[in-house]
Design a protein around this motif. Structure first.
Motif, PDB file in Angstrom:
ATOM      1  N   VAL A 209      -7.357  -5.156  -2.470  1.00 15.15           N
ATOM      2  CA  VAL A 209      -7.021  -4.732  -1.111  1.00 15.15           C
ATOM      3  C   VAL A 209      -7.199  -3.223  -1.005  1.00 15.15           C
ATOM      4  N   GLY A 210      -6.822  -2.503  -2.068  1.00 17.01           N
ATOM      5  CA  GLY A 210      -6.954  -1.057  -2.059  1.00 17.01           C
ATOM      6  C   GLY A 210      -6.735  -0.465  -3.439  1.00 17.01           C
ATOM      7  N   ARG A 211      -7.298   0.711  -3.627  1.00 17.79           N
ATOM      8  CA  ARG A 211      -7.096   1.482  -4.861  1.00 17.79           C
ATOM      9  C   ARG A 211      -6.643   2.866  -4.449  1.00 17.79           C
ATOM     10  N   ILE A 212      -5.558   3.306  -5.042  1.00 22.08           N
ATOM     11  CA  ILE A 212      -5.050   4.642  -4.774  1.00 22.08           C
ATOM     12  C   ILE A 212      -5.378   5.464  -6.027  1.00 22.08           C
ATOM     13  N   SER A 213      -6.140   6.518  -5.859  1.00 17.35           N
ATOM     14  CA  SER A 213      -6.539   7.364  -6.986  1.00 17.35           C
ATOM     15  C   SER A 213      -5.347   8.131  -7.537  1.00 17.35           C
ATOM     16  N   ALA A 214      -5.451   8.475  -8.792  1.00 24.03           N
ATOM     17  CA  ALA A 214      -4.419   9.300  -9.425  1.00 24.03           C
ATOM     18  C   ALA A 214      -4.360  10.644  -8.715  1.00 24.03           C
ATOM     19  N   SER A 215      -3.174  11.095  -8.447  1.00 23.65           N
ATOM     20  CA  SER A 215      -3.048  12.393  -7.799  1.00 23.65           C
ATOM     21  C   SER A 215      -3.231  13.485  -8.840  1.00 23.65           C
ATOM     22  N   THR A 216      -3.755  14.594  -8.400  1.00 23.70           N
ATOM     23  CA  THR A 216      -3.897  15.735  -9.301  1.00 23.70           C
ATOM     24  C   THR A 216      -2.761  16.695  -9.020  1.00 23.70           C
ATOM     25  N   ARG A 217      -2.106  17.105 -10.082  1.00 21.79           N
ATOM     26  CA  ARG A 217      -0.974  18.030  -9.920  1.00 21.79           C
ATOM     27  C   ARG A 217      -1.401  19.416 -10.345  1.00 21.79           C
ATOM     28  N   HIS A 218      -1.005  20.403  -9.568  1.00 22.07           N
ATOM     29  CA  HIS A 218      -1.374  21.788  -9.855  1.00 22.07           C
ATOM     30  C   HIS A 218      -0.182  22.547 -10.353  1.00 22.07           C
TER      31      HIS A 218
ATOM     32  N   LEU B 117       0.824  -1.214   0.000  1.00 15.98           N
ATOM     33  CA  LEU B 117       0.000   0.000   0.000  1.00 15.98           C
ATOM     34  C   LEU B 117       0.855   1.261   0.000  1.00 15.98           C
ATOM     35  N   ARG B 118       1.988   1.240   0.720  1.00 19.32           N
ATOM     36  CA  ARG B 118       2.899   2.394   0.718  1.00 19.32           C
ATOM     37  C   ARG B 118       3.519   2.595  -0.661  1.00 19.32           C
ATOM     38  N   VAL B 119       3.944   1.509  -1.284  1.00 17.73           N
ATOM     39  CA  VAL B 119       4.517   1.587  -2.636  1.00 17.73           C
ATOM     40  C   VAL B 119       3.471   2.108  -3.613  1.00 17.73           C
ATOM     41  N   ALA B 120       2.245   1.619  -3.510  1.00 21.71           N
ATOM     42  CA  ALA B 120       1.167   2.056  -4.402  1.00 21.71           C
ATOM     43  C   ALA B 120       0.919   3.557  -4.253  1.00 21.71           C
ATOM     44  N   ALA B 121       0.893   4.045  -3.010  1.00 24.48           N
ATOM     45  CA  ALA B 121       0.677   5.474  -2.774  1.00 24.48           C
ATOM     46  C   ALA B 121       1.812   6.303  -3.368  1.00 24.48           C
ATOM     47  N   LYS B 122       3.032   5.839  -3.234  1.00 27.21           N
ATOM     48  CA  LYS B 122       4.190   6.552  -3.781  1.00 27.21           C
ATOM     49  C   LYS B 122       4.132   6.578  -5.306  1.00 27.21           C
ATOM     50  N   ILE B 123       3.793   5.447  -5.925  1.00 25.12           N
ATOM     51  CA  ILE B 123       3.693   5.385  -7.382  1.00 25.12           C
ATOM     52  C   ILE B 123       2.591   6.316  -7.873  1.00 25.12           C
ATOM     53  N   ALA B 124       1.437   6.317  -7.213  1.00 26.21           N
ATOM     54  CA  ALA B 124       0.335   7.198  -7.606  1.00 26.21           C
ATOM     55  C   ALA B 124       0.750   8.660  -7.497  1.00 26.21           C
TER      56      ALA B 124
ATOM     57  N   GLU C  99       3.837   9.918  -7.595  1.00 26.41           N
ATOM     58  CA  GLU C  99       4.913  10.262  -8.524  1.00 26.41           C
ATOM     59  C   GLU C  99       4.473  10.238  -9.986  1.00 26.41           C
ATOM     60  N   THR C 100       3.526   9.369 -10.328  1.00 23.05           N
ATOM     61  CA  THR C 100       3.164   9.198 -11.741  1.00 23.05           C
ATOM     62  C   THR C 100       1.850   9.864 -12.119  1.00 23.05           C
ATOM     63  N   GLY C 101       1.014  10.182 -11.125  1.00 22.37           N
ATOM     64  CA  GLY C 101      -0.303  10.725 -11.434  1.00 22.37           C
ATOM     65  C   GLY C 101      -1.249   9.675 -11.991  1.00 22.37           C
ATOM     66  N   ARG C 102      -0.961   8.414 -11.749  1.00 23.81           N
ATOM     67  CA  ARG C 102      -1.781   7.302 -12.232  1.00 23.81           C
ATOM     68  C   ARG C 102      -2.473   6.611 -11.066  1.00 23.81           C
ATOM     69  N   SER C 103      -3.638   6.031 -11.324  1.00 21.84           N
ATOM     70  CA  SER C 103      -4.308   5.218 -10.313  1.00 21.84           C
ATOM     71  C   SER C 103      -3.549   3.896 -10.171  1.00 21.84           C
ATOM     72  N   VAL C 104      -3.518   3.398  -8.946  1.00 19.30           N
ATOM     73  CA  VAL C 104      -2.790   2.161  -8.660  1.00 19.30           C
ATOM     74  C   VAL C 104      -3.718   1.229  -7.881  1.00 19.30           C
ATOM     75  N   THR C 105      -3.712  -0.042  -8.243  1.00 20.93           N
ATOM     76  CA  THR C 105      -4.532  -1.043  -7.566  1.00 20.93           C
ATOM     77  C   THR C 105      -3.625  -2.038  -6.858  1.00 20.93           C
ATOM     78  N   VAL C 106      -3.984  -2.389  -5.626  1.00 21.29           N
ATOM     79  CA  VAL C 106      -3.277  -3.423  -4.873  1.00 21.29           C
ATOM     80  C   VAL C 106      -4.246  -4.585  -4.695  1.00 21.29           C
ATOM     81  N   ARG C 107      -3.785  -5.778  -5.059  1.00 26.16           N
ATOM     82  CA  ARG C 107      -4.622  -6.980  -4.973  1.00 26.16           C
ATOM     83  C   ARG C 107      -3.897  -8.092  -4.243  1.00 26.16           C
ATOM     84  N   LYS C 108      -4.689  -8.997  -3.667  1.00 26.11           N
ATOM     85  CA  LYS C 108      -4.133 -10.232  -3.142  1.00 26.11           C
ATOM     86  C   LYS C 108      -3.860 -11.155  -4.317  1.00 26.11           C
TER      87      LYS C 108
END
Length: 70
Positions: A61-70, A37-44, A46-55
């Motif tokens: 397990v979780g979805r991290i939304s794409a970050s919006t950059r201003h 989950l920490r890696v997924a949050a960091k990737i989201a 840094e890349t502005g992409r949504s990331v999914t974590v699965r078993k």
């Protein structure tokens, strides 16, 4: 080497527009859910992409939304 007695967590990032429209998928396999989950949050972040974590059974397990950059 993956230890079979530990659960596997898959971090997946998809980008259908990368590489001249041919798309890309990044998949990482980790054995620690919190680390995944920490890696997924960091990737989201840094890349502005949504990331999914699965078993390993593909249960989300979780979805991290794409970050919006201003």
């Amino acid at each position: 080497m993956i230890l079979r007695n530990r659960p596997l967590f898959i971090v997946n990032v998809s980008n259908p527009r990368a590489f001249s429209g041919n798309g890309s998928i990044i998949t990482l396999e980790l054995t620690d859910e919190d680390a995944a989950l920490r890696v997924a949050a960091k990737i989201a972040s840094e890349t502005g992409r949504s990331v999914t974590v699965r078993k390993e059974n593909m249960e989300v397990v979780g979805r991290i939304s794409a970050s919006t950059r201003h």
